[in-house]
Write a protein that holds these residues in place. Structure first.
Motif, mmCIF file in Angstrom:
data_model
loop_
_atom_site.group_PDB
_atom_site.id
_atom_site.type_symbol
_atom_site.label_atom_id
_atom_site.label_comp_id
_atom_site.label_asym_id
_atom_site.label_seq_id
_atom_site.Cartn_x
_atom_site.Cartn_y
_atom_site.Cartn_z
ATOM 1 N N GLN A 123 0.861 -1.180 0.000
ATOM 2 C CA GLN A 123 0.000 0.000 0.000
ATOM 3 C C GLN A 123 0.896 1.228 0.000
ATOM 4 O OE1 GLN A 123 -3.381 0.174 -0.101
ATOM 5 N NE2 GLN A 123 -3.342 2.395 -0.122
ATOM 6 N N ILE A 124 0.628 2.177 -0.890
ATOM 7 C CA ILE A 124 1.436 3.388 -0.964
ATOM 8 C C ILE A 124 0.785 4.489 -0.140
ATOM 9 C CG2 ILE A 124 2.348 5.168 -2.493
ATOM 10 C CD1 ILE A 124 2.506 3.149 -4.696
ATOM 11 N N VAL A 125 1.554 5.097 0.745
ATOM 12 C CA VAL A 125 1.105 6.271 1.493
ATOM 13 C C VAL A 125 2.148 7.362 1.309
ATOM 14 C CG1 VAL A 125 -0.153 4.903 3.195
ATOM 15 C CG2 VAL A 125 2.218 5.503 3.629
ATOM 16 N N HIS A 126 1.739 8.591 1.540
ATOM 17 C CA HIS A 126 2.665 9.703 1.406
ATOM 18 C C HIS A 126 2.770 10.437 2.725
ATOM 19 C CE1 HIS A 126 -0.594 12.672 1.379
ATOM 20 N NE2 HIS A 126 -1.241 11.854 0.570
ATOM 21 N N ALA A 127 3.923 11.037 2.937
ATOM 22 C CA ALA A 127 4.141 11.825 4.141
ATOM 23 C C ALA A 127 3.698 13.253 3.873
ATOM 24 C CB ALA A 127 5.614 11.790 4.545
ATOM 25 N N GLY A 128 3.012 13.844 4.832
ATOM 26 C CA GLY A 128 2.573 15.219 4.672
ATOM 27 C C GLY A 128 1.213 15.305 4.016
ATOM 28 N N GLN A 129 0.726 16.521 3.895
ATOM 29 C CA GLN A 129 -0.604 16.777 3.343
ATOM 30 C C GLN A 129 -0.498 17.054 1.860
ATOM 31 O OE1 GLN A 129 -3.605 16.802 4.990
ATOM 32 N NE2 GLN A 129 -4.593 17.106 3.016
ATOM 33 N N LYS A 176 9.565 3.835 -12.075
ATOM 34 C CA LYS A 176 8.779 4.976 -12.512
ATOM 35 C C LYS A 176 8.675 5.003 -14.025
ATOM 36 C CE LYS A 176 8.595 9.979 -12.443
ATOM 37 N NZ LYS A 176 8.688 10.077 -13.902
ATOM 38 N N THR A 177 7.553 5.555 -14.506
ATOM 39 C CA THR A 177 7.401 5.830 -15.927
ATOM 40 C C THR A 177 7.049 7.298 -16.094
ATOM 41 O OG1 THR A 177 5.044 5.270 -15.847
ATOM 42 C CG2 THR A 177 6.583 3.510 -16.445
ATOM 43 N N GLY A 183 4.784 11.874 -12.750
ATOM 44 C CA GLY A 183 4.486 10.656 -13.488
ATOM 45 C C GLY A 183 3.967 9.581 -12.555
ATOM 46 N N ARG A 184 3.937 8.360 -13.038
ATOM 47 C CA ARG A 184 3.419 7.247 -12.244
ATOM 48 C C ARG A 184 4.575 6.490 -11.605
ATOM 49 N NH1 ARG A 184 -1.112 5.048 -11.129
ATOM 50 N NH2 ARG A 184 -2.211 6.451 -12.550
ATOM 51 N N TYR A 185 4.496 6.368 -10.286
ATOM 52 C CA TYR A 185 5.500 5.649 -9.510
ATOM 53 C C TYR A 185 4.933 4.288 -9.100
ATOM 54 C CZ TYR A 185 8.345 9.860 -9.197
ATOM 55 O OH TYR A 185 9.134 10.940 -9.502
ATOM 56 N N TYR A 186 5.775 3.271 -9.232
ATOM 57 C CA TYR A 186 5.358 1.912 -8.929
ATOM 58 C C TYR A 186 6.158 1.372 -7.744
ATOM 59 C CZ TYR A 186 3.065 1.894 -13.495
ATOM 60 O OH TYR A 186 2.269 2.179 -14.558
ATOM 61 N N SER A 227 0.652 1.473 -7.511
ATOM 62 C CA SER A 227 1.136 2.666 -8.191
ATOM 63 C C SER A 227 0.380 3.889 -7.706
ATOM 64 C CB SER A 227 0.992 2.533 -9.711
ATOM 65 O OG SER A 227 -0.365 2.573 -10.094
ATOM 66 N N ILE A 228 1.001 5.027 -7.895
ATOM 67 C CA ILE A 228 0.386 6.312 -7.576
ATOM 68 C C ILE A 228 0.945 7.321 -8.565
ATOM 69 C CG2 ILE A 228 2.166 6.918 -5.881
ATOM 70 C CD1 ILE A 228 0.014 8.384 -4.297
ATOM 71 N N ARG A 229 0.089 8.202 -9.050
ATOM 72 C CA ARG A 229 0.546 9.232 -9.987
ATOM 73 C C ARG A 229 0.881 10.500 -9.228
ATOM 74 N NH1 ARG A 229 -1.402 13.218 -13.505
ATOM 75 N NH2 ARG A 229 -3.584 12.924 -12.912
ATOM 76 N N VAL A 230 2.087 10.972 -9.417
ATOM 77 C CA VAL A 230 2.562 12.200 -8.777
ATOM 78 C C VAL A 230 2.364 13.351 -9.760
ATOM 79 C CG1 VAL A 230 4.553 13.401 -7.828
ATOM 80 C CG2 VAL A 230 4.194 10.975 -7.320
ATOM 81 N N ASP A 231 1.578 14.313 -9.352
ATOM 82 C CA ASP A 231 1.275 15.485 -10.183
ATOM 83 C C ASP A 231 1.998 16.686 -9.578
ATOM 84 O OD1 ASP A 231 0.177 16.949 -12.188
ATOM 85 O OD2 ASP A 231 -1.800 17.149 -11.273
ATOM 86 N N VAL A 232 3.008 17.171 -10.272
ATOM 87 C CA VAL A 232 3.817 18.286 -9.775
ATOM 88 C C VAL A 232 3.179 19.596 -10.233
ATOM 89 C CG1 VAL A 232 6.100 19.340 -9.740
ATOM 90 C CG2 VAL A 232 5.873 16.843 -9.877
#
Length: 955
Positions: free
Chosen positions: A28-34, A74-75, A104-107, A121-126
């Motif tokens: 399970q992917i989680v991220h730190a921070g809001q 990553k892709t 992009g999408r991180y796996y 996977s989770i898509r990171v939108d900068v």
């Protein structure tokens, strides 16, 4: 120093937890921070939004046994400068100062050798907002009917951003819109890069001469502030115009100083001037202050196009180009072409003959050629013609044609190329024509058709050319399509026919072609030959290293295989045991093919035969070794990291206990296990407590358990576990256990949980859901939050009162779940009542579920209550009866609906013994407080047998 020998291991019998605790990896992917919140509907995938320049932290939470290994890939971009070349092997991925190209999408891939790997996977939108660019364009049209000119001005504002930017146009301090001013029009053009909005000023009026501001905004996403650019439009505003002080083509001699002035002839605001060179940068030492380009002492390599560009963001940039040509000559070559009509390849009397001469020059068309015979200028006649620009030859080539060759035409011909009046040295080439002038032949010297060398050594490939004159030799590769020579070129010229290679490698093996060039000799079909290069290299073997385990008294076969090598054969194989040479194994009768492996058989594994074996295989070029570690040692234990709440504290002392669980890796590979040696040491201390733990027969996948007691709060400990068999000690495994504050059976008579404290009464976020519940009050609410959803305050109505809610805006998607898990309650009664207030207001409300997690055996979640849809902007109360048969937890699960107007909140949660405050209530039903008009059906309770050990939930 404090002594830790008081650490006692409770003499609690070891427990064997059934078979098959080996479990495939889950992740399970989680991220730190809001994450940055963007109010947007119809989100179709999970997105983590972050501002450019911030630090990205993604964590891959894994379960499974044995402990899974985690790899990030990553892709759509690169996670870091080296991320495209290698993966990140870590449970936490951290990228400092993330750039937009790293979105992009991180796996996250977790695997432990059991089942298939888990991939999440989770898509990171900068998110970013660049500075806007404002350009001005104008058109003038002649309206003949009224005999006046109409001037229209376009102000184009462009910016790169994510998410798409919003544009606001202002004249002075007033916001513009075409609905308020008929003289303006605002639109978005087609086929433009980036975000663009155009302000069109139609039929320019006096009031249109003013300052215009383009303000761009991403609505404060991720705290990105708005940006703006201002342009002042006047009646003198004009695009840039310029001219050069020299002609478009400038021819100079080498060594001269070059100066070119770029002069402005128009433009308001004042344009900026810039010089550039194509291709490549300006020459070293060149300067361009104020639009004047100066190049001191030019060289031939400085030739090229130089561009002067003027920009002021009005109209199109003005550009002027000068082609700088520095006179030079190089590479003088000649060709002898026999009679083409008669398809001859030899010089024969009575046939025609053509001599050609060419040089590479700048400028090419300014080169002049002069022919001499035997030192005297060649005279034109009916039989001797000099031509230029032969269509069958390179441009600007001079040819001397001899018609009906006579014996008197034999001699030495000299071609001289020059730049008249320029200080550039002449180039010349000499051709001797006689009866001995013959076309070339090429061959490989005897014994040089196959060249064999060892890897890393130099090699020389040779072809011999005969003929007069002898042309250069061109080398290329044959057996590999589009393969390059070691020099990196497809062909390489050698004047002596020898191709020299330094430090050859195995990939240089193959066939090489040598052929005669068609210049500096006869212009006829090339002659060619081939040379084979064989690069010998030491063998490669497998396994390079292998750990061999076997029970005492059983046989073992060791095999070392030859993978590749040149030559591809085993010349010798030598076995050693602990560095000592062993007698050769029995020779196997010769087979049709040479053996590709060497074997050693041990009839029985003993303590004396256990140790390191080495097989050294040679192919007469070098050797390689297979290493085998043979023993009857037991493999290491595999610690179980998924133990639910292993920590338990004791109220009457400052000690805690820890449930240590493990499995044994491949227990059947060696003799049966007798016991484990357990060593425990407090970190930063030297003394350790050692304990022997006897075991019976241990099977693969069997979960073993031992409870460590009298551990001191809040210290951490290093635990070492070593298995023992009749052979002796096996491989040791170690881990660190940390104290975490547990919540041990909260008192059910405690007050209602109002979520006023940051510890939220011991509730925790479930790590296996999609997102988290959020604690907030009216004072901490986002002022830009979506209207028409969520409560304005908590149940008390005061702005200071806190409650828990789920935020359903971007990046949430339909069906995402957030779970809030209660502390662990010890069941001491048959019935319990869960009371709480809920707020479900918004047209996109999903569902609110109450689940009960049984802690009898594993974790079994059952639905106890559920409610869906919009229930109005009001707090309502629910009473839910439950009847757990053992230790339990309650879970509030919020499910995201179809859109962002779906925030759900809870407050004032109470868990009490006994039935809910309803007369003659069906134990399988619950009714909410009056006003909601809803009742919900409870799911049946499914509880297993009581667990044999107590679980504690971490605080």
């Amino acid at each position: 120093m404090e002594v830790t020998c008081l650490l006692l291991l409770a003499l609690i019998p070891i427990h064997c937890r059934g078979q098959g605790v080996y479990a495939p990896a889950q992740a399970q992917i989680v991220h730190a921070g809001q994450a940055c919140v963007v109010k947007e509907d119809n989100i179709s995938e999970r997105v983590y939004t972050i501002r450019e320049g911030d630090t990205l932290v993604l964590q891959c939470l894994v379960t499974g046994h044995p402990r899974p290994q985690v790899r990030w890939t990553k892709t759509a971009g690169s996670a870091s400068d080296k991320f495209q070349e290698t993966s990140v092997f870590n449970e936490t991925l951290r990228i400092e100062r993330i750039a937009r190209t790293q979105g992009g999408r991180y796996y996250c891939k977790a695997e432990n050798g059991v089942g298939v790997p888990a991939i999440k996977s989770i898509r990171v939108d900068v998110q970013y907002l660049d500075e806007p660019v404002l350009t001005v364009h104008q058109t003038v049209s002649d309206v003949r009917g009224n005999f006046y000119q109409e001037k229209t001005v376009f102000l184009r504002c462009t910016v790169n951003s994510n998410p798409p930017a919003r544009f606001i146009w202002k004249r002075g301090s007033d916001t513009l819109s075409h609905s308020q001013d008929n003289g303006v029009d605002i639109y978005e053009p087609l086929y433009t890069q980036g975000e663009t909005k155009v302000l069109k000023l139609k039929n320019l009026r006096p009031q249109d001469y003013a300052s215009y501001t383009c303000q761009v905004s991403v609505r404060n996403v991720c705290g990105i502030p708005d940006k703006a650019i201002t342009f002042r439009l006047t009646n003198t505003t004009a695009p840039p115009a310029l001219k050069l002080s020299v002609n478009e083509t400038l021819v100079v001699n080498p060594g001269e100083n070059v100066t070119v002035q770029c002069l402005l002839t128009g433009g308001d605001p004042l344009p900026q001037l810039q010089w550039s060179h194509g291709p490549g940068p300006l020459p070293l030492g060149a300067q361009a202050p104020g639009g004047t380009l100066s190049i001191p002492s030019v060289h031939a390599r400085d030739s090229g196009y130089y561009n002067c560009t003027a920009t002021n963001n009005v109209g199109n940039p003005a550009k002027k180009t000068v082609n700088l040509l520095v006179r030079s000559m190089k590479n003088a070559t000649f060709q002898i072409t026999p009679d083409v009509i008669k398809e001859s390849e030899n010089i024969q009397l009575g046939q025609d003959l053509k001599l050609s001469c060419h040089v590479d020059a700048v400028p090419q068309e300014k080169v002049t050629y002069q022919w001499f015979k035997n030192g005297k200028p060649a005279r034109m006649s009916k039989r001797l013609l000099v031509t230029r620009n032969d269509p069958e030859l390179p441009a600007v080539t001079s040819s001397l044609e001899l018609i009906d060759l006579h014996f008197s035409d034999y001699g030495t011909y000299l071609c001289v190329a020059s730049f008249p009046g320029a200080p550039v040295p002449d180039l010349s080439v000499e051709v001797n024509i006689s009866s001995e002038t013959v076309p070339p032949t090429i061959s490989v010297p005897k014994g040089r058709t196959m060249v064999t060398v060892r890897e890393g050594s130099p090699a020389e490939l040779q072809c011999e050319v005969r003929g007069k004159p002898r042309p250069p030799v061109l080398w290329s590769r044959v057996d590999k399509e589009a393969a390059l020579l070691p020099s990196g070129l497809p062909t390489e010229e050698t004047p002596d026919g020898k191709l020299r290679l330094e430090r050859v490698s195995r990939d240089m093996s193959g066939t090489y072609r040598c052929q005669t060039a068609r210049y500096n000799g006869f212009n006829v079909r090339p002659r060619e030959a081939q040379v084979q290069l064989n690069v010998q290299f030491p063998p490669e073997v497998e396994p390079s290293s292998q750990d061999v385990r076997q029970a005492l008294g059983r046989p073992v076969l060791l095999r070392c295989s030859l993978l590749r090598g040149s030559p591809q054969r085993i010349a010798s194989a030598v076995w050693r045991f602990k560095g000592q040479l062993l007698s050769p194994p029995p020779v196997v009768p010769a087979a049709a093919e040479a053996p590709d492996h060497a074997e050693l058989r041990l009839e029985a594994v003993t303590r004396d035969s256990s140790g390191s074996y080495e097989c050294s295989i040679s192919n007469d070029v070098g050797s390689a070794s297979c290493l085998f570690q043979v023993s009857a040692k037991a493999y290491s234990p595999e610690f179980y990291f998924d133990t639910p709440n292993p920590t338990r504290s004791h109220k009457l002392s400052k000690n805690y206990s820890y449930v240590l669980q493990w499995t044994q890796r491949e227990p059947d590979a060696v003799d049966p296990l007798l016991n484990y040696r357990l060593s425990i040491r407090q970190l930063n201390q030297h003394n350790a407590m050692v304990k022997a733990i006897p075991v019976r027969r241990v099977e693969k996948g069997q979960l073993l358990e031992y409870i460590l007691t009298d551990l001191r709060v809040p210290h951490s400990y290093e635990v070492r576990l070593t298995p023992y068999t009749t052979f002796g000690a096996g491989d040791m495994a170690s881990r660190i256990i940390h104290y975490t504050e547990p919540i041990n059976s909260p008192n059910l008579s405690d007050d209602t949980c109002h979520f006023e404290d940051e510890k939220i009464c011991g509730y925790t976020q479930d790590l296996t859901d999609n997102f988290d519940w959020t604690r907030q009050n009216a004072l901490t609410q986002n002022p830009k939050r979506s209207p028409n959803t969520g409560p304005p305050t908590d149940i008390s109505g005061t702005p200071e009162g806190y409650y828990m809610f789920i935020e359903t805006s971007r990046p949430r998607e339909l069906g995402d779940r957030a779970r809030l898990v209660s502390p662990l309650y010890n069941a001491s009664a048959k019935f319990y009542c869960v009371s709480f207030f809920y707020h479900m207001y918004g047209k996109h409300i999903g569902s609110l579920n109450l689940l009960v997690r049984s802690r009898n055996k594993g974790a079994l979640d059952t639905h106890a209550w559920s409610l869906s849809g919009n229930k109005g902007n009001v707090w309502q109360q629910a009473h839910v009866p439950i009847n757990p048969s053992g230790p339990f937890q309650i879970i509030f699960e919020g499910v995201r609906g179809s859109g962002y107007l779906g925030d759900i909140a809870i407050d004032d949660v109470t868990v009490k013994k006994g039935e809910c405050p309803r007369k003659q209530m069906d134990p399988n039903k619950v009714v909410v407080m009056p006003g909601s008009g809803a009742s919900c059906q409870l799911s049946p309770q499914l509880w297993g047998p009581t667990a044999i050990f107590l679980l504690a939930l971490q605080r």
